[in-house]
Write an enzyme that holds these catalytic residues in place. Structure first.
Site, mmCIF file in Angstrom:
data_model
loop_
_atom_site.group_PDB
_atom_site.id
_atom_site.type_symbol
_atom_site.label_atom_id
_atom_site.label_comp_id
_atom_site.label_asym_id
_atom_site.label_seq_id
_atom_site.Cartn_x
_atom_site.Cartn_y
_atom_site.Cartn_z
ATOM 1 N N GLN A 137 11.876 124.155 45.748
ATOM 2 C CA GLN A 137 10.480 123.713 45.746
ATOM 3 C C GLN A 137 9.575 124.913 46.057
ATOM 4 O OE1 GLN A 137 8.379 121.446 48.857
ATOM 5 N NE2 GLN A 137 7.942 119.921 47.278
ATOM 6 N N TYR A 177 -1.666 121.635 49.882
ATOM 7 C CA TYR A 177 -1.354 123.050 49.671
ATOM 8 C C TYR A 177 -2.100 123.589 48.445
ATOM 9 C CZ TYR A 177 1.857 121.628 53.252
ATOM 10 O OH TYR A 177 2.369 121.101 54.410
ATOM 11 N N ARG A 224 5.744 117.779 41.913
ATOM 12 C CA ARG A 224 5.611 116.747 42.934
ATOM 13 C C ARG A 224 4.139 116.471 43.208
ATOM 14 N NH1 ARG A 224 7.769 115.627 49.093
ATOM 15 N NH2 ARG A 224 8.697 113.699 48.378
ATOM 16 N N GLY A 282 13.920 111.483 52.295
ATOM 17 C CA GLY A 282 13.775 112.578 53.231
ATOM 18 C C GLY A 282 14.474 112.273 54.531
ATOM 19 N N ARG A 283 13.825 111.448 55.341
ATOM 20 C CA ARG A 283 14.304 111.232 56.714
ATOM 21 C C ARG A 283 15.733 110.726 56.795
ATOM 22 N NH1 ARG A 283 8.978 108.023 58.095
ATOM 23 N NH2 ARG A 283 9.207 107.694 55.844
HETATM 24 C C1 LIG Z 1 10.708 117.132 58.585
HETATM 25 C C2 LIG Z 1 10.010 116.923 57.268
HETATM 26 C C3 LIG Z 1 9.634 118.024 56.524
HETATM 27 C C4 LIG Z 1 9.023 117.862 55.268
HETATM 28 N N1 LIG Z 1 8.747 118.970 54.504
HETATM 29 C C5 LIG Z 1 8.319 118.817 53.204
HETATM 30 C C6 LIG Z 1 8.235 119.936 52.318
HETATM 31 O O1 LIG Z 1 8.562 121.094 52.653
HETATM 32 N N2 LIG Z 1 7.808 119.685 51.062
HETATM 33 C C7 LIG Z 1 7.457 118.429 50.632
HETATM 34 O O2 LIG Z 1 7.077 118.254 49.467
HETATM 35 N N3 LIG Z 1 7.566 117.357 51.443
HETATM 36 C C8 LIG Z 1 8.006 117.516 52.702
HETATM 37 N N4 LIG Z 1 8.198 116.413 53.503
HETATM 38 C C9 LIG Z 1 7.976 115.055 52.946
HETATM 39 C C10 LIG Z 1 9.297 114.466 52.443
HETATM 40 O O3 LIG Z 1 9.746 115.159 51.296
HETATM 41 C C11 LIG Z 1 9.139 112.968 52.069
HETATM 42 O O4 LIG Z 1 8.084 112.855 51.157
HETATM 43 C C12 LIG Z 1 8.860 112.108 53.281
HETATM 44 O O5 LIG Z 1 9.807 112.342 54.317
HETATM 45 C C13 LIG Z 1 8.877 110.615 52.896
HETATM 46 O O6 LIG Z 1 10.160 110.248 52.393
HETATM 47 P P1 LIG Z 1 11.152 109.367 53.311
HETATM 48 O O7 LIG Z 1 10.427 108.105 53.635
HETATM 49 O O8 LIG Z 1 12.378 109.148 52.474
HETATM 50 O O9 LIG Z 1 11.443 110.177 54.543
HETATM 51 C C14 LIG Z 1 8.770 116.556 54.778
HETATM 52 C C15 LIG Z 1 9.125 115.453 55.566
HETATM 53 C C16 LIG Z 1 9.758 115.615 56.772
HETATM 54 C C17 LIG Z 1 10.187 114.396 57.563
#
Ligand SMILES: Cc1cc2nc3c(=O)[nH]c(=O)nc-3n(C[C@H](O)[C@H](O)[C@H](O)COP(=O)(O)O)c2cc1C
Length: 353
Positions: free
Chosen positions: A97, A179, A226, A310-311
């Site tokens: 990314q 960003y 994205r 993500g989480r």
């Molecule tokens: C610790 C953390 C770091 C993240 N860093 C990024 C990132 O670098 N780039 C990005 O597009 N989204 C980032 N996100 C967003 C996640 O990609 C995702 O959209 C978000 O966690 C929601 O998805 P989930 O409900 O499955 O966790 C981050 C989320 C978390 C929890």
């Protein structure tokens, strides 16, 4: 379609439709070089259908958070190649990314000689964590001059070239969360009166040219994007996100990208998934707060072809296997999300039988 079935997205091959969403974890070293524990972390999660890396800066100016990685020098490329080799050795696929933070930065988190730049000299309201000084205000950005914009676009191209040299299978443009590309898209942060600002054609120009620069390296079939229309994160504000993203997606669809990765945002003014479906219906990845059950339903119904998580991946490196075997999920520790070292990073075990 079944969530465990394979999928082809452009030139990317996924062995299942459970994608690891990009997550910044602040485990790079002070020179923005990936560390050895990052090799372990991504290897542990290689059974995802596709890993989308944490945001990676295409240039030193593109860094803004503490201990985040770049992909603009040979040491970084070498370190990333160890990560992609580890993922490939496990049969996985991985996309880089590309994330330029623009104004979402503090100088304490940036290398000497780098700058905080943005479409316009409009400072984001809010604070960002620094190791040296705790929470700090965002920098006052300097507006990019018209002749500097091709230089930044070239950084997206060279970062893509470096990503392929490092063995990534594809690249993703980070075009949300406040960003740089999102700063160009939005009326609150883009006050330019040249061809990169003003109406929707001007405000979308940077993101579309960044995509074209990335696609020029190994084809659009290895490039994804994205988005999260109307996402207010990092003080982002746009007068008409429906108009902005309708136009952006209409033009981006002409590029024949590998995929569109959409974060749903029910509180916003746009139905993000409906918008994504309109232009990228056959190659749409959905994200945000999906459970296994809901993800399976939206994939089975054909609304999206894959879901990113993500989480769930933080404390469940073997997430795919846990779901396949109907095993319980582990919870993650919020305290160690962005700390140094293996604790709360590579320390989460796979499920024990
Ligand atoms: C610790 C953390 C770091 C993240 N860093 C990024 C990132 O670098 N780039 C990005 O597009 N989204 C980032 N996100 C967003 C996640 O990609 C995702 O959209 C978000 O966690 C929601 O998805 P989930 O409900 O499955 O966790 C981050 C989320 C978390 C929890």
């Amino acid at each position: 379609m079944d969530i465990f079935s394979p999928l082809t997205l452009g030139a990317l091959t996924l062995r299942n439709r459970i994608i690891m969403a990009p997550m910044t974890r602040s485990r790079a070293d002070a020179d923005a070089v990936p560390t050895d524990i990052m090799v372990d972390y991504y290897r542990q999660r290689a059974s995802a259908g596709l890993i989308i890396s944490e945001g990676i800066a295409p240039s030193a100016d593109g860094l803004g958070y503490c201990r985040t990685p770049g992909i603009y020098n040979p040491r970084q490329i070498e370190a990333w190649s160890r990560i992609t080799s580890a993922v490939h050795a496990e049969g996985g696929s991985m996309v880089a990314q590309i994330m330029h933070v623009g104004r979402v930065a503090n100088a304490l988190n940036k290398p000497a000689g780098s700058e905080t730049v943005a479409p316009s000299a409009v400072r984001a309201r809010g604070e960002i964590y620094t190791d040296q000084g705790g929470m700090q205000a965002f920098d006052q950005p300097r507006a990019l001059q018209l002749e500097e914009i091709p230089v930044v676009l070239e950084q997206y191209r060279s970062a893509t070239e470096n990503a392929f040299a490092a063995g990534f299978d594809g690249v993703e443009l980070h075009c949300t969360s406040g960003y740089l590309p999102a700063q160009f898209l939005s009326t609150g942060s883009n006050k330019r009166d040249d061809e990169y600002g003003g109406d929707v054609v001007g405000r979308t120009r940077f993101a579309l040219e960044a995509l074209a620069a990335m696609a020029s390296v190994a084809g659009a079939e290895r490039v994804g994007m994205r988005i999260c229309p109307d996402n207010p994160f990092n003080d982002l504000q746009d007068d008409d996100p429906q108009e902005t993203f309708d136009y952006l997606l209409q033009r981006a669809a002409e590029l024949d990208l590998a995929y569109l990765h959409v974060i749903r945002y029910p509180r916003g003014r746009v139905d993000n998934l409906a918008l994504g479906q309109r232009y990228f219906g056959d190659r749409l990845i959905a994200n945000e707060s999906y459970s296994f059950t809901e993800a399976g339903e939206v994939i089975a119904s054909g609304q999206v072809c894959a879901v990113s998580f993500g989480r769930h991946f933080i404390a469940n490196p073997d997430l795919v296997e846990r779901w396949r075997q109907h095993r319980p999920l582990a919870d993650f520790n919020l305290e160690t999300l962005y700390t140094r070292g293996a604790e709360g990073y590579t320390s989460y075990p796979a499920h024990a039988d």
